[in-house]
Write an enzyme that holds these catalytic residues in place. Structure first.
Site, short mmCIF file in Angstrom:
data_model
loop_
_atom_site.label_atom_id
_atom_site.label_comp_id
_atom_site.label_asym_id
_atom_site.label_seq_id
_atom_site.Cartn_x
_atom_site.Cartn_y
_atom_site.Cartn_z
N GLY A 62 0.80 -1.21 0.00
CA GLY A 62 0.00 0.00 0.00
C GLY A 62 0.83 1.26 0.00
O GLY A 62 0.31 2.36 -0.15
N SER A 63 2.15 1.13 0.15
CA SER A 63 3.01 2.30 0.05
C SER A 63 3.30 2.58 -1.42
O SER A 63 3.16 1.71 -2.28
CB SER A 63 4.31 2.07 0.82
OG SER A 63 4.96 0.89 0.36
N ALA A 64 3.70 3.80 -1.69
CA ALA A 64 4.06 4.19 -3.06
C ALA A 64 5.00 5.37 -2.98
O ALA A 64 4.91 6.19 -2.07
CB ALA A 64 2.81 4.55 -3.87
#
Length: 813
Positions: free
Chosen positions: A261-263
């Protein structure tokens, strides 16, 4: 192994009411703890300071620490971190040590057993021993600052700690290395998936298991991996599996076993409206990342810090900006071990020989109970996870070794790097944490994968390997020169959203499982379109368009599907036939915008849920059973069988409904699901489809998973959400269960080198973890309004951002 029975499987953590009751935080009780909130003005003498230090706070409570020396700034950072987040720091330390039961009681024992098997305490001791004398001094000074807080507030701790009866120990320099090891441990994926795969194998059998474990849309099924389990009777040989799965699920719920879910994104000058680079990051974690700024005569930095660790993990130093995202690394493996018990001696089979397992005694101090003493065993592959004594198979957890590691020094050096070249030098030496580092200076951008990745002689590590067969052992680690990197690519941008970042057949293996590719594909669409500034990057982070919807249309219209699907719809009963046709027409017209007020978005997501249940529930149910929970849980961690079957796998055995005498195929199940989606919508949203809204089904629920300082147990009314697990604005739900979503500790950062003050930060967590603080829950309102805070590095702008009110820390006697 000698271990008491595990508690029964729990689907989720305690409810908000239970948590708040345990912690004594409900309602007006917080009022009695107002003196636990450190002041923001006045003068405080502290032993350990050499000179005065100024601490100013902005409107969100983020601190600016001004000092003439780096020594005093580090000391003050420890004091400020503890004042803001001492409960989180204590909980993280206890979790990493496998001692959480001292705070939480017996319900945390299974977590402690798992964490002692990981033995992060040993890893931290090794990393601290290998750190430079310079870094050890930094950690020592920081620890003295934390301890200055613990001494001053020993009788005025936040409500959660005060009511628990637990007295926090003083902070040691090694504890900061331990916090880093826990952070690094949380960046690795696949441990939960390996345990879930064993649960699914018990239910579906090894013959069908490969269909449930896709790695990526274009990857073949991992049939050779599944062959490793053939001939094993997991139910009888591994009787402790359900309890292990339940313990790991608790950690997974807190995003501690891989956190997709990180970017992060860097755009070069040619992609920028100003002609200067930009950097953006969006992270989710099990714990709050605290904004902080340090300004001394020789060192300045602002960004996101992890309380307990005196290093800014993502930030800006006036010359360089940097951030990280999860690379989805699989650098942990479980090994199945054949066990033989003779009296008190436990042996395991290794290449045809029985070897003695090394025993070590572990004592668990449990809140409200007598100490629990158990024996843990180590094999050549690592520590055996707890099993009942009648188990003939064990599971050994194999983790990378980090002797000679310089990760802590390298991370600090990154905060001082003045250009991309120096950033590469630093991040290449971060071997203990597997992440995508992205960094930028005004004219250049770069990307470097860090970490340590095992060379597996055979197998992918997707499933536990037979430990008795040396063919599956690790053979050292991949050469760091093979780690992917890039600098100033022709496209003008670098972006990562937990997608597969290597081409198939690359010379090393980062992972076998990746997150849904649609987020990265949408990132590429937006980043590669036109020129950008900080406003367009904020819009990108809030983008709610899913590209999976268009892929679904292509599947419906594919030559081998369009006519069979029409025939399957025609074969439905009359009432269902019309609903299926209507749903199909609406889905083909859907533009993929998952706005919370969209009726078509609601129908689209209802179809996704329906087709997952129609396809798999007959094989993996009931819904409350461990197999279905494992299946649904896997879909939150990586690209799933639900998505894989939706877009392909026409020959999968799961299309047949075991509850009917006839044999169904994919078109038949899709036809049923089209009708079922409409029926579910009418049942849940009413007959008037003009009033349907995606946000009526898909809502943020509070509290988000939280556990004794790990996460903030904030309670508030549900809020309509847009997006889903495939959008850049990530709002995942349990695919196959319900549409509820949670907001874990999240942080966004944007650095626009075209602005006079480039750095802006937004966090969903308040600056403080103390419910008595005004900055405990204010992060949520700022988050949903997109109200970024500017952290200026030019001194003439400090007053505008932080005001003139300050707390002055002075040397004590």
């Amino acid at each position: 192994m000698a271990a008491p029975a595990f508690p029964p499987f729990r689907l989720r953590f305690a409810t908000a009411a239970t948590l708040l009751g345990m912690l004594g935080l409900a309602g007006c009780q917080t009022g009695g703890y107002q003196d636990s909130v450190p002041p923001t003005s006045g003068v405080q003498p502290l032993k350990g300071l050499a000179q005065n230090v100024s601490v100013r706070r902005n409107a969100m409570g983020a601190p600016l620490i001004e000092s003439s020396s780096f020594h005093d700034a580090l000391f003050s950072l420890g004091y400020v971190h503890a004042g803001d987040r001492i409960e989180q720091m204590v909980a993280m330390r206890l979790l990493a040590q496998g001692r959480l039961a001292e705070l939480a009681g017996s319900e945390a024992l299974d977590i402690d057993r798992l964490m002692r098997a990981a033995n992060l305490k040993q890893s931290a001791a090794q990393q601290y021993a290998d750190a430079s004398p310079r870094l050890k001094r930094f950690f020592e000074v920081y620890a003295r600052g934390v301890n200055a807080y613990l001494f001053r507030y020993r009788d005025k701790l936040p409500a959660g700690l005060a009511s628990s009866g637990y007295r926090p120990e003083y902070w040691k320099p090694e504890d900061s290395a331990l916090i880093f090891c826990l952070y690094a441990f949380s960046q690795s994926v696949n441990l939960q998936e390996e345990l879930s795969a064993l649960t699914l194998a018990q239910k579906a059998g090894s013959d069908k298991l490969a269909w449930l474990l896709p790695g990526a849309p274009d990857e073949p099924l991992a049939e050779m991996e599944v062959d490793k389990l053939k001939g094993l009777n997991l139910a009888s040989q591994l009787p402790g599996l359900p309890a292990l799965a339940a313990a790991s699920q608790k950690l997974a719920d807190l995003d501690l076993l891989g956190s997709p879910g990180s970017a992060n994104l860097a755009l070069g000058p040619q992609r920028s409206r100003s002609g200067k680079s930009l950097l953006a990051s969006d992270s989710r974690a099990a714990w709050a990342l605290s904004p902080v700024q340090i300004n001394t005569s020789k060192y300045q930095v602002a960004g996101l810090s992890l309380p307990g660790l005196p290093i800014v993990l993502a930030g800006y130093n006036g010359k360089l900006a940097w951030s990280s995202s999860a690379v989805m690394a699989d650098n942990q493996d479980l090994f199945l071990e054949q066990l033989r018990r003779q009296g008190s001696q436990l042996s395991y089979l290794a290449d045809g020989k029985w070897l003695p397992a090394r025993a070590r005694s572990e004592t668990y101090f449990v809140r409200g109970q007598r100490p629990v003493r158990e024996v843990m065993y180590d094999t050549r592959h690592g520590t055996l996870l707890a099993q009942p004594e009648n188990a003939s198979l064990g599971l050994a957890l194999n983790l990378p070794q980090f002797k000679g590691d310089r990760s802590l020094d390298a991370l600090f050096d990154l905060t001082r790097a003045k250009n991309v070249e120096r950033a590469f030098d630093s991040t290449r030496e971060v071997t203990a944490a597997a992440v995508n580092f992205v960094f930028a200076e005004p004219e250049h951008i770069g990307w470097q994968v860090s970490g340590r990745y095992p060379n597996r002689r055979e197998g992918q590590g997707l499933l536990p390997s037979p430990g008795w067969d040396g063919r599956y052992d690790w053979d050292g680690y991949a050469d760091p020169m093979l780690h992917p990197y890039d600098q100033d690519p022709p496209a003008g941008w670098i972006g990562h959203a937990n997608q597969r970042s290597l081409p198939r057949g690359y010379g090393m293996q980062l992972s076998s499982t990746w997150y849904y590719p649609e987020r990265a594909e949408r990132l590429a669409q937006l980043a590669g379109n036109g020129r950008h500034d900080s406003r367009s990057l904020m819009a990108l982070q809030n983008d709610q368009v899913t590209l999976l919807a268009n892929k679904l249309k292509q599947m419906f219209d594919a030559p081998g599907m369009a006519q069979p699907l029409k025939q399957a719809i025609d074969a439905l009963p009359a009432g269902q036939r019309d609903k299926a046709r209507d749903t199909l027409a609406r889905l083909k017209a859907f533009d993929g915008r998952l706005s919370p007020v969209s009726a078509d978005a609601a129908l689209y997501e209802l179809f996704l849920q329906e087709v997952a249940r129609q396809t798999f529930l007959d094989d993996l149910g009931p819904e409350s059973g461990p197999a279905w929970q494992a299946f649904v849980g896997n879909a939150r961690l990586s690209f799933s069988a639900q998505a894989d079957h939706l877009l392909g796998r026409d020959d999968s055995p799961f299309w047949d409904d075991r509850n009917t005498p006839q044999k169904e195929d994919k078109p038949a199940i899709l036809a049923r699901s089209l009708a079922g989606a409409m029926e579910a919508g009418i049942a849940q949203l009413g007959a008037d489809r003009r009033t349907w809204q995606w946000g009526k089904l898909h809502q943020y629920r509070w509290p988000a998973p939280a556990y004794h300082g790990l996460g903030d147990a904030i309670s508030r009314s549900p809020l309509a959400a847009g997006g889903d697990f495939t959008t850049l604005a990530l709002t995942p739900f349990a695919w196959g269960s319900d549409f509820d979503t949670h907001l874990p500790a999240s942080a966004r950062m944007i650095v626009d080198f075209g602005q006079a003050e480039p750095l802006q930060i937004l966090t969903s967590s308040g600056q403080s973890g103390n419910p008595a603080s005004a900055h405990y829950r204010d992060g949520l309102d700022a988050w949903f309004k997109g109200r970024f805070m500017s952290l200026p590095l030019q001194q003439q702008n400090f007053g505008r951002a932080y005001g003139n009110q300050r707390l002055t820390l002075v040397p004590g006697r």
